[in-house]
Design a protein around this motif. Structure first.
Motif, PDB file in Angstrom:
ATOM      1  N   LEU A  57       0.829  -1.200   0.000  1.00  0.00           N
ATOM      2  CA  LEU A  57       0.000   0.000   0.000  1.00  0.00           C
ATOM      3  C   LEU A  57       0.867   1.255   0.000  1.00  0.00           C
ATOM      4  N   LEU A  58       1.954   1.226   0.762  1.00  0.00           N
ATOM      5  CA  LEU A  58       2.828   2.388   0.852  1.00  0.00           C
ATOM      6  C   LEU A  58       3.473   2.708  -0.494  1.00  0.00           C
ATOM      7  N   ALA A  59       3.672   1.695  -1.321  1.00  0.00           N
ATOM      8  CA  ALA A  59       4.271   1.917  -2.638  1.00  0.00           C
ATOM      9  C   ALA A  59       3.356   2.735  -3.541  1.00  0.00           C
ATOM     10  N   TYR A  60       2.057   2.779  -3.202  1.00  0.00           N
ATOM     11  CA  TYR A  60       1.121   3.579  -3.985  1.00  0.00           C
ATOM     12  C   TYR A  60       1.268   5.079  -3.695  1.00  0.00           C
ATOM     13  N   VAL A  61       1.916   5.423  -2.588  1.00  0.00           N
ATOM     14  CA  VAL A  61       2.029   6.823  -2.178  1.00  0.00           C
ATOM     15  C   VAL A  61       3.124   7.502  -2.984  1.00  0.00           C
ATOM     16  N   GLY A  62       2.741   8.496  -3.771  1.00  0.00           N
ATOM     17  CA  GLY A  62       3.716   9.229  -4.558  1.00  0.00           C
ATOM     18  C   GLY A  62       3.370   9.286  -6.031  1.00  0.00           C
ATOM     19  N   PRO A  63       3.387   8.127  -6.725  1.00  0.00           N
ATOM     20  CA  PRO A  63       3.060   8.151  -8.155  1.00  0.00           C
ATOM     21  C   PRO A  63       1.588   8.474  -8.374  1.00  0.00           C
ATOM     22  N   PRO A  64       1.211   8.885  -9.596  1.00  0.00           N
ATOM     23  CA  PRO A  64      -0.206   9.083  -9.898  1.00  0.00           C
ATOM     24  C   PRO A  64      -0.996   7.813  -9.604  1.00  0.00           C
ATOM     25  N   LEU A  65      -2.036   7.926  -8.802  1.00  0.00           N
ATOM     26  CA  LEU A  65      -2.739   6.741  -8.324  1.00  0.00           C
ATOM     27  C   LEU A  65      -3.423   5.986  -9.453  1.00  0.00           C
ATOM     28  N   LEU A  66      -3.975   6.698 -10.424  1.00  0.00           N
ATOM     29  CA  LEU A  66      -4.661   6.013 -11.517  1.00  0.00           C
ATOM     30  C   LEU A  66      -3.697   5.089 -12.256  1.00  0.00           C
ATOM     31  N   ASP A  67      -2.480   5.564 -12.483  1.00  0.00           N
ATOM     32  CA  ASP A  67      -1.474   4.726 -13.145  1.00  0.00           C
ATOM     33  C   ASP A  67      -1.118   3.526 -12.275  1.00  0.00           C
ATOM     34  N   SER A  68      -0.969   3.757 -10.964  1.00  0.00           N
ATOM     35  CA  SER A  68      -0.623   2.657 -10.063  1.00  0.00           C
ATOM     36  C   SER A  68      -1.721   1.602 -10.011  1.00  0.00           C
ATOM     37  N   LEU A  69      -2.961   2.036 -10.081  1.00  0.00           N
ATOM     38  CA  LEU A  69      -4.066   1.078 -10.068  1.00  0.00           C
ATOM     39  C   LEU A  69      -4.055   0.211 -11.318  1.00  0.00           C
ATOM     40  N   ARG A  70      -3.627   0.797 -12.420  1.00  0.00           N
ATOM     41  CA  ARG A  70      -3.517   0.010 -13.656  1.00  0.00           C
ATOM     42  C   ARG A  70      -2.308  -0.926 -13.610  1.00  0.00           C
ATOM     43  N   LEU A  71      -1.168  -0.372 -13.221  1.00  0.00           N
ATOM     44  CA  LEU A  71       0.086  -1.126 -13.311  1.00  0.00           C
ATOM     45  C   LEU A  71       0.278  -2.098 -12.152  1.00  0.00           C
ATOM     46  N   SER A  72      -0.010  -1.644 -10.937  1.00  0.00           N
ATOM     47  CA  SER A  72       0.254  -2.477  -9.763  1.00  0.00           C
ATOM     48  C   SER A  72      -0.928  -3.365  -9.392  1.00  0.00           C
ATOM     49  N   ALA A  73      -2.139  -2.826  -9.485  1.00  0.00           N
ATOM     50  CA  ALA A  73      -3.321  -3.618  -9.127  1.00  0.00           C
ATOM     51  C   ALA A  73      -3.881  -4.403 -10.317  1.00  0.00           C
ATOM     52  N   GLY A  74      -3.441  -4.060 -11.524  1.00  0.00           N
ATOM     53  CA  GLY A  74      -3.885  -4.793 -12.701  1.00  0.00           C
ATOM     54  C   GLY A  74      -5.285  -4.449 -13.164  1.00  0.00           C
ATOM     55  N   PHE A  75      -5.791  -3.269 -12.790  1.00  0.00           N
ATOM     56  CA  PHE A  75      -7.127  -2.857 -13.201  1.00  0.00           C
ATOM     57  C   PHE A  75      -7.107  -2.349 -14.646  1.00  0.00           C
ATOM     58  N   ASP A  76      -8.208  -2.576 -15.360  1.00  0.00           N
ATOM     59  CA  ASP A  76      -8.347  -1.919 -16.660  1.00  0.00           C
ATOM     60  C   ASP A  76      -8.820  -0.493 -16.416  1.00  0.00           C
ATOM     61  N   ASP A  77      -8.985   0.292 -17.481  1.00  0.00           N
ATOM     62  CA  ASP A  77      -9.305   1.715 -17.320  1.00  0.00           C
ATOM     63  C   ASP A  77     -10.593   1.928 -16.533  1.00  0.00           C
ATOM     64  N   GLU A  78     -11.631   1.170 -16.859  1.00  0.00           N
ATOM     65  CA  GLU A  78     -12.921   1.347 -16.183  1.00  0.00           C
ATOM     66  C   GLU A  78     -12.808   0.969 -14.708  1.00  0.00           C
ATOM     67  N   GLU A  79     -12.131  -0.131 -14.421  1.00  0.00           N
ATOM     68  CA  GLU A  79     -11.957  -0.568 -13.038  1.00  0.00           C
ATOM     69  C   GLU A  79     -11.108   0.420 -12.248  1.00  0.00           C
ATOM     70  N   ALA A  80     -10.071   0.962 -12.900  1.00  0.00           N
ATOM     71  CA  ALA A  80      -9.183   1.907 -12.224  1.00  0.00           C
ATOM     72  C   ALA A  80      -9.920   3.176 -11.838  1.00  0.00           C
ATOM     73  N   TRP A  81     -10.769   3.673 -12.732  1.00  0.00           N
ATOM     74  CA  TRP A  81     -11.525   4.890 -12.425  1.00  0.00           C
ATOM     75  C   TRP A  81     -12.548   4.638 -11.318  1.00  0.00           C
ATOM     76  N   ALA A  82     -13.198   3.478 -11.344  1.00  0.00           N
ATOM     77  CA  ALA A  82     -14.160   3.140 -10.285  1.00  0.00           C
ATOM     78  C   ALA A  82     -13.448   3.068  -8.937  1.00  0.00           C
TER      79      ALA A  82
END
Length: 230
Positions: A57-82
């Motif tokens: 979770l701490l690794a998410y702090v700093g970079p743009p969160l939308l990008d991290s949700l795509r790259l680190s959490a593996g969400f697609d665009d719709e999932e990342a925005w939700a």
């Protein structure tokens, strides 16, 4: 930036006369990690997913969160925005909880008194960043407050630094000898993309490895003040 088992060597660069100073927010000015990770944990729970470890979770702090949700959490665009909207709704109720790191307010005050223009350059949404600085009584020290746009069209650190420099220049401020103050490698890379060197602070959320391209690393507000003001 330090860990209990990893010693670091503090590097101090020669004193310069800076024409402008850009600051990151999370991990540099305010200690927001616990509030951000709590909102991320809430987000994963609301989505019915396992909550990652605190380190993840701490690794998410700093970079743009939308990008991290795509790259680190593996969400697609719709999932990342939700997911982002769930996070923002929760974090909006906690954004003013983050304390200012010891001594940082004094550094900002001294820069302002010395007539050195200061700009915020954060990947946090600009609207939230303004609330944080207003609540902390720090907005008065900033010539410009620049953050990500709510629609994430402006989000990467390189884009935010570029926009902060543009706004300063529009005010007739010389940015030819500007410096960035941050806590993550993302700050260094984003500033470097705009020809700006970076001073990293050890009290933030980065690892020692992220300091490799920094101009200098400081472990206290006093060291930062001396490096910026001589």
């Amino acid at each position: 930036m330090t860990s209990p088992t990893t010693p670091t060597t503090t590097t101090i660069a020669p004193t310069r006369t800076w024409s402008a100073v850009l600051f990151d927010l999370d991990g540099t000015i305010v200690d927001s990690a616990s509030d951000i990770t709590a909102s991320l944990a809430h987000m994963f729970t609301e989505l019915g997913l396992d909550v990652p470890s605190e380190d993840v979770l701490l690794a998410y702090v700093g970079p743009p969160l939308l990008d991290s949700l795509r790259l680190s959490a593996g969400f697609d665009d719709e999932e990342a925005w939700a997911a982002l909207n769930i996070y923002r709704d929760h974090y909006a109720d906690h954004v003013l909880n983050s304390p200012v790191f010891p001594g940082v307010a004094g550094v900002l005050e001294r820069l302002h008194a010395a007539g050195i223009p200061v700009a915020l350059a954060t990947s946090k949404p600009e609207s939230m960043a303004r609330k944080v600085l207003d609540h902390a009584g720090l907005s008065q020290y900033f010539t410009e407050i620049t953050g990500a746009s709510d629609d994430e069209e402006l989000s990467t650190k390189a884009e935010v630094v570029r926009e902060a420099l543009r706004r300063l220049q529009a005010n007739g401020i010389d940015t030819g000898n500007a410096v960035m103050v941050g806590d993550r490698g993302y700050d260094t890379l984003g500033a470097a993309a705009n020809g700006v060197p970076t001073i990293l602070v050890e009290w933030g959320y980065g690892s020692p490895a992220e300091a490799v391209d920094a101009m200098a690393v400081v472990h206290s507000a006093d060291q930062l003040r001396n490096l910026l003001l001589g």
